[in-house]
Design a protein around this motif. Structure first.
Motif, PDB file in Angstrom:
ATOM      1  N   ALA A 272       0.828  -1.206   0.000  1.00 25.09           N
ATOM      2  CA  ALA A 272       0.000   0.000   0.000  1.00 25.09           C
ATOM      3  C   ALA A 272       0.863   1.259   0.000  1.00 25.09           C
ATOM      4  O   ALA A 272       2.042   1.220   0.355  1.00 25.09           O
ATOM      5  CB  ALA A 272      -0.919   0.010   1.218  1.00 25.09           C
ATOM      6  N   ASP A 273       0.250   2.367  -0.359  1.00 26.27           N
ATOM      7  CA  ASP A 273       0.871   3.675  -0.188  1.00 26.27           C
ATOM      8  C   ASP A 273       0.683   4.039   1.284  1.00 26.27           C
ATOM      9  O   ASP A 273      -0.443   4.197   1.744  1.00 26.27           O
ATOM     10  CB  ASP A 273       0.183   4.704  -1.091  1.00 26.27           C
ATOM     11  CG  ASP A 273       0.735   6.100  -0.894  1.00 26.27           C
ATOM     12  OD1 ASP A 273       1.951   6.235  -0.649  1.00 26.27           O
ATOM     13  OD2 ASP A 273      -0.058   7.055  -0.956  1.00 26.27           O
ATOM     14  N   MET A 274       1.784   4.118   2.019  1.00 24.74           N
ATOM     15  CA  MET A 274       1.704   4.333   3.466  1.00 24.74           C
ATOM     16  C   MET A 274       2.387   5.637   3.863  1.00 24.74           C
ATOM     17  O   MET A 274       3.402   6.015   3.283  1.00 24.74           O
ATOM     18  CB  MET A 274       2.350   3.155   4.208  1.00 24.74           C
ATOM     19  CG  MET A 274       1.608   1.854   4.042  1.00 24.74           C
ATOM     20  SD  MET A 274       2.418   0.465   4.873  1.00 24.74           S
ATOM     21  CE  MET A 274       3.627  -0.019   3.632  1.00 24.74           C
ATOM     22  N   LYS A 275       1.828   6.255   4.872  1.00 23.25           N
ATOM     23  CA  LYS A 275       2.413   7.430   5.509  1.00 23.25           C
ATOM     24  C   LYS A 275       2.632   7.062   6.971  1.00 23.25           C
ATOM     25  O   LYS A 275       1.712   6.598   7.646  1.00 23.25           O
ATOM     26  CB  LYS A 275       1.470   8.636   5.443  1.00 23.25           C
ATOM     27  CG  LYS A 275       0.915   8.939   4.070  1.00 23.25           C
ATOM     28  CD  LYS A 275       1.976   9.398   3.102  1.00 23.25           C
ATOM     29  CE  LYS A 275       1.332   9.811   1.782  1.00 23.25           C
ATOM     30  NZ  LYS A 275       1.897   9.154   0.625  1.00 23.25           N
ATOM     31  N   ILE A 276       3.859   7.256   7.448  1.00 20.17           N
ATOM     32  CA  ILE A 276       4.201   6.888   8.818  1.00 20.17           C
ATOM     33  C   ILE A 276       4.618   8.149   9.565  1.00 20.17           C
ATOM     34  O   ILE A 276       5.510   8.872   9.124  1.00 20.17           O
ATOM     35  CB  ILE A 276       5.351   5.862   8.858  1.00 20.17           C
ATOM     36  CG1 ILE A 276       4.994   4.633   8.033  1.00 20.17           C
ATOM     37  CG2 ILE A 276       5.677   5.477  10.296  1.00 20.17           C
ATOM     38  CD1 ILE A 276       6.160   3.678   7.802  1.00 20.17           C
ATOM     39  N   SER A 277       3.986   8.376  10.702  1.00 19.54           N
ATOM     40  CA  SER A 277       4.364   9.477  11.579  1.00 19.54           C
ATOM     41  C   SER A 277       4.820   8.881  12.895  1.00 19.54           C
ATOM     42  O   SER A 277       4.172   7.978  13.421  1.00 19.54           O
ATOM     43  CB  SER A 277       3.164  10.390  11.851  1.00 19.54           C
ATOM     44  OG  SER A 277       2.680  10.929  10.657  1.00 19.54           O
ATOM     45  N   PHE A 278       5.939   9.381  13.415  1.00 22.06           N
ATOM     46  CA  PHE A 278       6.410   8.870  14.699  1.00 22.06           C
ATOM     47  C   PHE A 278       7.218   9.919  15.425  1.00 22.06           C
ATOM     48  O   PHE A 278       7.731  10.855  14.831  1.00 22.06           O
ATOM     49  CB  PHE A 278       7.220   7.578  14.532  1.00 22.06           C
ATOM     50  CG  PHE A 278       8.476   7.705  13.712  1.00 22.06           C
ATOM     51  CD1 PHE A 278       9.684   8.029  14.310  1.00 22.06           C
ATOM     52  CD2 PHE A 278       8.449   7.479  12.344  1.00 22.06           C
ATOM     53  CE1 PHE A 278      10.848   8.126  13.557  1.00 22.06           C
ATOM     54  CE2 PHE A 278       9.602   7.578  11.583  1.00 22.06           C
ATOM     55  CZ  PHE A 278      10.801   7.903  12.186  1.00 22.06           C
ATOM     56  N   THR A 279       7.309   9.723  16.735  1.00 25.10           N
ATOM     57  CA  THR A 279       8.177  10.539  17.569  1.00 25.10           C
ATOM     58  C   THR A 279       9.347   9.661  17.955  1.00 25.10           C
ATOM     59  O   THR A 279       9.189   8.686  18.700  1.00 25.10           O
ATOM     60  CB  THR A 279       7.434  11.032  18.830  1.00 25.10           C
ATOM     61  OG1 THR A 279       6.257  11.725  18.430  1.00 25.10           O
ATOM     62  CG2 THR A 279       8.327  11.937  19.661  1.00 25.10           C
ATOM     63  N   ALA A 280      10.510   9.978  17.404  1.00 22.66           N
ATOM     64  CA  ALA A 280      11.712   9.203  17.696  1.00 22.66           C
ATOM     65  C   ALA A 280      12.096   9.399  19.153  1.00 22.66           C
ATOM     66  O   ALA A 280      11.967  10.494  19.701  1.00 22.66           O
ATOM     67  CB  ALA A 280      12.857   9.632  16.781  1.00 22.66           C
ATOM     68  N   ASP A 281      12.561   8.343  19.768  1.00 26.09           N
ATOM     69  CA  ASP A 281      12.977   8.404  21.173  1.00 26.09           C
ATOM     70  C   ASP A 281      14.482   8.207  21.221  1.00 26.09           C
ATOM     71  O   ASP A 281      15.009   7.181  20.824  1.00 26.09           O
ATOM     72  CB  ASP A 281      12.257   7.320  21.978  1.00 26.09           C
ATOM     73  CG  ASP A 281      12.368   7.534  23.475  1.00 26.09           C
ATOM     74  OD1 ASP A 281      13.037   8.495  23.900  1.00 26.09           O
ATOM     75  OD2 ASP A 281      11.796   6.732  24.220  1.00 26.09           O
ATOM     76  N   GLY A 282      15.175   9.198  21.687  1.00 22.82           N
ATOM     77  CA  GLY A 282      16.636   9.124  21.798  1.00 22.82           C
ATOM     78  C   GLY A 282      17.336  10.176  20.964  1.00 22.82           C
ATOM     79  O   GLY A 282      17.921  11.081  21.509  1.00 22.82           O
ATOM     80  N   PRO A 283      17.310  10.128  19.652  1.00 22.04           N
ATOM     81  CA  PRO A 283      16.830   9.032  18.822  1.00 22.04           C
ATOM     82  C   PRO A 283      17.796   7.850  18.829  1.00 22.04           C
ATOM     83  O   PRO A 283      19.013   8.028  18.835  1.00 22.04           O
ATOM     84  CB  PRO A 283      16.738   9.631  17.430  1.00 22.04           C
ATOM     85  CG  PRO A 283      17.739  10.744  17.423  1.00 22.04           C
ATOM     86  CD  PRO A 283      17.830  11.245  18.833  1.00 22.04           C
ATOM     87  N   ILE A 284      17.211   6.683  18.862  1.00 19.13           N
ATOM     88  CA  ILE A 284      17.984   5.446  18.788  1.00 19.13           C
ATOM     89  C   ILE A 284      17.524   4.704  17.543  1.00 19.13           C
ATOM     90  O   ILE A 284      16.351   4.376  17.415  1.00 19.13           O
ATOM     91  CB  ILE A 284      17.779   4.572  20.045  1.00 19.13           C
ATOM     92  CG1 ILE A 284      18.259   5.308  21.287  1.00 19.13           C
ATOM     93  CG2 ILE A 284      18.486   3.230  19.884  1.00 19.13           C
ATOM     94  CD1 ILE A 284      17.895   4.624  22.592  1.00 19.13           C
ATOM     95  N   THR A 285      18.464   4.478  16.623  1.00 21.79           N
ATOM     96  CA  THR A 285      18.193   3.772  15.378  1.00 21.79           C
ATOM     97  C   THR A 285      19.275   2.723  15.176  1.00 21.79           C
ATOM     98  O   THR A 285      20.460   3.027  15.314  1.00 21.79           O
ATOM     99  CB  THR A 285      18.184   4.744  14.174  1.00 21.79           C
ATOM    100  OG1 THR A 285      17.288   5.818  14.456  1.00 21.79           O
ATOM    101  CG2 THR A 285      17.773   4.037  12.902  1.00 21.79           C
ATOM    102  N   VAL A 286      18.856   1.501  14.849  1.00 20.04           N
ATOM    103  CA  VAL A 286      19.791   0.390  14.667  1.00 20.04           C
ATOM    104  C   VAL A 286      19.431  -0.332  13.371  1.00 20.04           C
ATOM    105  O   VAL A 286      18.251  -0.489  13.056  1.00 20.04           O
ATOM    106  CB  VAL A 286      19.705  -0.595  15.857  1.00 20.04           C
ATOM    107  CG1 VAL A 286      20.569  -1.812  15.636  1.00 20.04           C
ATOM    108  CG2 VAL A 286      20.080   0.092  17.149  1.00 20.04           C
ATOM    109  N   ILE A 287      20.449  -0.786  12.642  1.00 17.00           N
ATOM    110  CA  ILE A 287      20.232  -1.565  11.427  1.00 17.00           C
ATOM    111  C   ILE A 287      20.787  -2.962  11.670  1.00 17.00           C
ATOM    112  O   ILE A 287      21.927  -3.119  12.104  1.00 17.00           O
ATOM    113  CB  ILE A 287      20.924  -0.917  10.218  1.00 17.00           C
ATOM    114  CG1 ILE A 287      20.365   0.484   9.976  1.00 17.00           C
ATOM    115  CG2 ILE A 287      20.755  -1.793   8.971  1.00 17.00           C
ATOM    116  CD1 ILE A 287      21.130   1.293   8.955  1.00 17.00           C
ATOM    117  N   ILE A 288      19.970  -3.970  11.377  1.00  9.08           N
ATOM    118  CA  ILE A 288      20.409  -5.371  11.478  1.00  9.08           C
ATOM    119  C   ILE A 288      20.167  -6.034  10.135  1.00  9.08           C
ATOM    120  O   ILE A 288      19.065  -5.965   9.588  1.00  9.08           O
ATOM    121  CB  ILE A 288      19.649  -6.124  12.597  1.00  9.08           C
ATOM    122  CG1 ILE A 288      19.835  -5.436  13.944  1.00  9.08           C
ATOM    123  CG2 ILE A 288      20.124  -7.576  12.659  1.00  9.08           C
ATOM    124  CD1 ILE A 288      19.021  -6.038  15.079  1.00  9.08           C
TER     125      ILE A 288
END
Length: 161
Positions: free
Chosen positions: A138-154
């Motif tokens: 689907a065509d998606m729109k995502i809204s979020f409030t990053a915490d930290g920000p903490i981002t990790v790639i696995i």
């Protein structure tokens, strides 16, 4: 498989113009599936995500897994994670799985991570109240409030070496 994991205070997803899912206090997982991924890759990635200690503890040290406290998870399929931008300015998505391969693996990943989150959470004394998802294709729109920000790639390619 590849996951970009963002720790969020809240996350809301609109699919095809309508509110589809949302979470509070947890993680947003953008999930990339490539053409040669297997259910074993999905299991390896889900297990690693659930056991990785990326949440702050009471001393603000990044030391807790998602299953150690009541946190929610949202998983969104994202074929663009396997974009190749090395040869031109237009990304090439040839490594990304086609939908006939990606959709069943995405659904398998969702079932597996839900099952394991309950198992690991009960062992740690916590529950995962909610595992939400995006709408595949689907065509998606995502809204979020990053915490930290903490981002990790696995990436499972790096885990299997």
């Amino acid at each position: 498989m590849k996951a970009v994991i963002q720790i969020v205070q809240d996350c809301s997803l609109i699919a095809d113009g309508e509110q589809y899912s949302s979470i509070k206090n947890g993680m947003l997982i953008l999930l990339g599936i490539k053409s040669d991924d297997t259910p074993e890759n999905a299991q390896l990635l889900a297990d690693r995500i659930l056991k990785t200690r990326i949440f702050p503890d009471e001393n603000d040290r990044i030391n807790l897994a998602v299953t150690t406290e009541e946190r929610e998870i949202m998983v969104v399929s994202n074929f663009t994670l396997y974009a190749d931008c090395t040869k031109s300015r237009r990304p090439d998505f040839f490594r990304s799985a086609k939908s006939d391969v990606a959709k069943p693996l995405y659904e398998y990943f969702l079932k597996y991570i839900s099952l394991k989150a309950k198992e690991y959470g009960s062992a740690e004394g916590a529950t995962i109240p909610k595992i939400a998802n995006g709408k595949f294709g689907a065509d998606m729109k995502i809204s979020f409030t990053a915490d930290g920000p903490i981002t990790v790639i696995i990436d499972t390619d790096e885990l299997i070496k």
